[in-house]
Design an enzyme around this catalytic site. Structure first.
Site, PDB file in Angstrom:
ATOM      1  N   PHE A 163       0.806  -1.218   0.000  1.00 45.10           N
ATOM      2  CA  PHE A 163       0.000   0.000   0.000  1.00 45.10           C
ATOM      3  C   PHE A 163       0.839   1.268   0.000  1.00 45.10           C
ATOM      4  O   PHE A 163       0.367   2.330  -0.393  1.00 45.10           O
ATOM      5  CB  PHE A 163      -0.944   0.023   1.216  1.00 45.10           C
ATOM      6  N   LYS A 184      -1.304  -7.431  -8.855  1.00 48.62           N
ATOM      7  CA  LYS A 184      -2.222  -7.492  -7.726  1.00 48.62           C
ATOM      8  C   LYS A 184      -1.767  -6.449  -6.709  1.00 48.62           C
ATOM      9  O   LYS A 184      -0.878  -6.661  -5.911  1.00 48.62           O
ATOM     10  CB  LYS A 184      -2.231  -8.886  -7.084  1.00 48.62           C
ATOM     11  N   GLU A 234      -5.165  -3.881  -1.601  1.00 45.96           N
ATOM     12  CA  GLU A 234      -6.584  -3.555  -1.599  1.00 45.96           C
ATOM     13  C   GLU A 234      -6.872  -2.287  -0.800  1.00 45.96           C
ATOM     14  O   GLU A 234      -7.991  -1.772  -0.826  1.00 45.96           O
ATOM     15  CB  GLU A 234      -7.407  -4.734  -1.050  1.00 45.96           C
ATOM     16  N   ARG A 235      -5.855  -1.750  -0.095  1.00 43.22           N
ATOM     17  CA  ARG A 235      -6.073  -0.529   0.690  1.00 43.22           C
ATOM     18  C   ARG A 235      -6.124   0.723  -0.184  1.00 43.22           C
ATOM     19  O   ARG A 235      -6.816   1.683   0.153  1.00 43.22           O
ATOM     20  CB  ARG A 235      -4.960  -0.372   1.735  1.00 43.22           C
ATOM     21  N   SER A 283       5.705  -7.187   3.916  1.00 44.68           N
ATOM     22  CA  SER A 283       6.350  -7.546   5.175  1.00 44.68           C
ATOM     23  C   SER A 283       7.201  -8.797   4.991  1.00 44.68           C
ATOM     24  O   SER A 283       6.977  -9.601   4.080  1.00 44.68           O
ATOM     25  CB  SER A 283       5.307  -7.775   6.261  1.00 44.68           C
ATOM     26  N   CYS A 305       9.578   1.596   3.355  1.00 45.60           N
ATOM     27  CA  CYS A 305      10.562   0.563   3.694  1.00 45.60           C
ATOM     28  C   CYS A 305      11.969   1.137   3.724  1.00 45.60           C
ATOM     29  O   CYS A 305      12.880   0.507   4.270  1.00 45.60           O
ATOM     30  CB  CYS A 305      10.474  -0.605   2.711  1.00 45.60           C
ATOM     31  N   GLU A 324       9.843  -3.988  12.766  1.00 48.13           N
ATOM     32  CA  GLU A 324       9.507  -2.805  11.976  1.00 48.13           C
ATOM     33  C   GLU A 324       8.215  -2.172  12.501  1.00 48.13           C
ATOM     34  O   GLU A 324       7.187  -2.843  12.597  1.00 48.13           O
ATOM     35  CB  GLU A 324       9.332  -3.206  10.510  1.00 48.13           C
TER      36      GLU A 324
END
Length: 500
Positions: free
Chosen positions: A150, A174, A177-178, A227, A282, A384
């Protein structure tokens, strides 16, 4: 309610009859602004069928023609940058200037992909043996897929599909979805740029869709960013299915501050690197390591007032330094990590919890937080946080500072701030981390180099974009040829050929 559907060739689904929908929030208001259809293996099957139909013809185009489509796509994205930035900010929450940066860093890779005729050139050896020439060529894999996070809904998809498509592959994306709208819009612009239907498609979904991608036999390679736990899962499952996989995971990037560093510069750089985009990067710099007690005290004295001056606002506020986090669940997660740090004994110097923005009290805002006296034994240091939280870990000397990022489970990026060339050179050579900045707080490489971390920050042996990306999205074929003179001599047909 607006429904965000897949971008699949020949999609005939009725958006009002979907069995599974996920909410897409406006992080500034804290309210649902749309819903996205979560797809199934059947949706993926339709996308794969369209990709299989389109890819051979696309690969048969010479590289120049594919490059012209990439040039046209770049121009269209630039023409629509304001629209894309507003759309991105409305779903993610990052401020508009940061959203434009997200788009531009993706376009940098598209620019690299425009040079695909040059980078696809193979090797050639004339006279490798008597009358024998050897040459190689890079050919597309067929269908590639990308599973993206996201936090960079424009940049990371373009990092993946730009190189993959330019190399002659079809691509199925893909996205998270957020914040799914920008990836769909990019696919529309790619079609407008001249890419055939089926070359870039977007499917939405959760784990069901991810597993379908990883298991589908027609998809030859998968690129993932997210992640570390999920990256490891994607890598293992994808490789078990016979795919080529690059899976980029989490990070805990350190900024080493040597005693000779310009602390005013360091504080300015830290403010953006630690708190920009609400820490949802990140390559953020959430750990600062001052070397020596005097450096630590002087840095802290300058950091506290600088943090107090940071402005948090809605994503369209031109004066805001950063906006809200992506949703309520993520806000709760970050605040839980802050409490974890307190419980572990770190000193919470600045507490960003409880921040509200007047007129937007329901928004997903978190103020900046600063911890001091954090230790490597603390879980809040090892994991994290992915929010606007800066942790100070004090080091007695250079060797201790070097050991902290080197021994950490993540190895994405690291920075050192110093005026000493020897110290910088020694640090860059010895630190056990994949990307190093010297007086550069966020060392994301330019598009014609490659992006990739070490340890639990990356699974797989090929990095993103640059020539590493070209290698990932292609396979090498090597041809050994001879054009014999006269009648063939079969006397040595059963002896392994040599070039002597």
């Amino acid at each position: 309610m607006r429904i965000i559907d897949h971008h699949i060739v020949g999609s005939t689904a009725n958006p009002h009859t979907a069995a599974r929908l996920a909410d897409v929030f406006d992080p500034n208001a804290g309210s649902v602004q749309a819903q996205v259809r979560l797809g199934t293996a059947a949706d993926l099957e339709r996308a794969v069928a369209a990709a299989q139909a389109a890819q051979p013809g696309w690969a048969a185009n010479n590289p120049q023609r594919r490059a012209r489509v990439m040039f046209a796509f770049k121009a269209l994205v630039e023409a629509h940058v304001d629209e894309l930035a507003h759309l991105l900010s409305s779903e993610h929450g990052k401020v508009l200037a940061d959203a434009r940066g997200d788009i531009q860093r993706g376009l940098d890779v598209i620019e690299f992909a425009c040079g695909i005729p040059h980078v696809l050139k193979g090797e050639y050896t004339q006279g490798a043996g008597p009358g024998i020439d050897v040459y190689s060529m890079r050919q597309p894999l067929g269908i590639g897929a990308g599973i993206t996070p996201f936090n960079f809904p424009a940049m990371i998809p373009m990092w993946m599909f730009g190189v993959a498509i330019a190399c002659g592959n079809a691509f199925i994306l893909k996205p998270s979805e957020r914040d799914p709208s920008v990836p769909v819009r990019l696919a529309e612009l790619m079609r407008e740029a001249g890419a055939p239907e089926g070359i870039l498609q977007v499917v939405h979904g959760d784990k069901e869709m991810v597993d379908a991608i990883l298991d589908h036999p027609a998809i030859g390679a998968v690129s993932f960013v997210g992640s570390s736990d999920i990256a490891h899962y994607v890598y293992r499952r994808g490789v078990a299915a016979g795919k080529r996989v690059q899976a980029m995971g989490g990070a805990k990037n350190h900024g080493i501050v040597m005693p000779d560093a310009d602390l005013d510069q360091v504080v300015n750089e830290l403010s953006g690197a630690a708190f920009g985009s609400a820490g949802e990067r990140c390559m953020a710099l959430p750990v600062v390591v001052p070397v020596g007690a005097a450096t630590a005290e002087a840095l802290r004295e300058k950091l506290v007032p600088a943090i107090a001056k940071l402005r948090i606002g809605i994503s369209t506020d031109r004066d805001a330094d950063y906006g809200p986090v992506v949703n309520a669940a993520h806000k709760a997660r970050v605040e839980a990590w802050i409490q974890k740090g307190v419980d572990e004994g770190a000193e919470l110097v600045v507490d960003g919890r409880g921040f509200t923005l007047q007129g937007h009290e329901a928004g997903f805002f978190i103020g900046p937080s600063l911890f001091d006296h954090v230790t490597p034994a603390m879980e809040s240091y090892r994991e994290e946080i992915f929010g606007p939280v800066l942790q100070m870990v004090r080091a007695a000397d250079f060797e201790e500072a070097l050991s902290l990022p080197s021994q950490h489970q993540y190895g994405n990026g690291v920075a050192i701030f110093t005026r000493n060339g020897h110290a910088a050179r020694e640090f860059a050579a010895r630190v056990n981390v994949g990307m190093v900045g010297i007086n550069v707080p966020i060392p994301v490489p330019v598009a014609y180099h490659s992006f990739g971390g070490w340890k639990r920050s990356a699974f797989g042996d090929t990095n993103q974009h640059g020539m590493e990306g070209v290698k990932f999205w292609t396979k090498v074929k090597t041809i050994t040829q001879r054009w014999p003179d006269g009648a063939p001599d079969g006397s040595n047909a059963f002896v392994i050929p040599t070039m002597g």
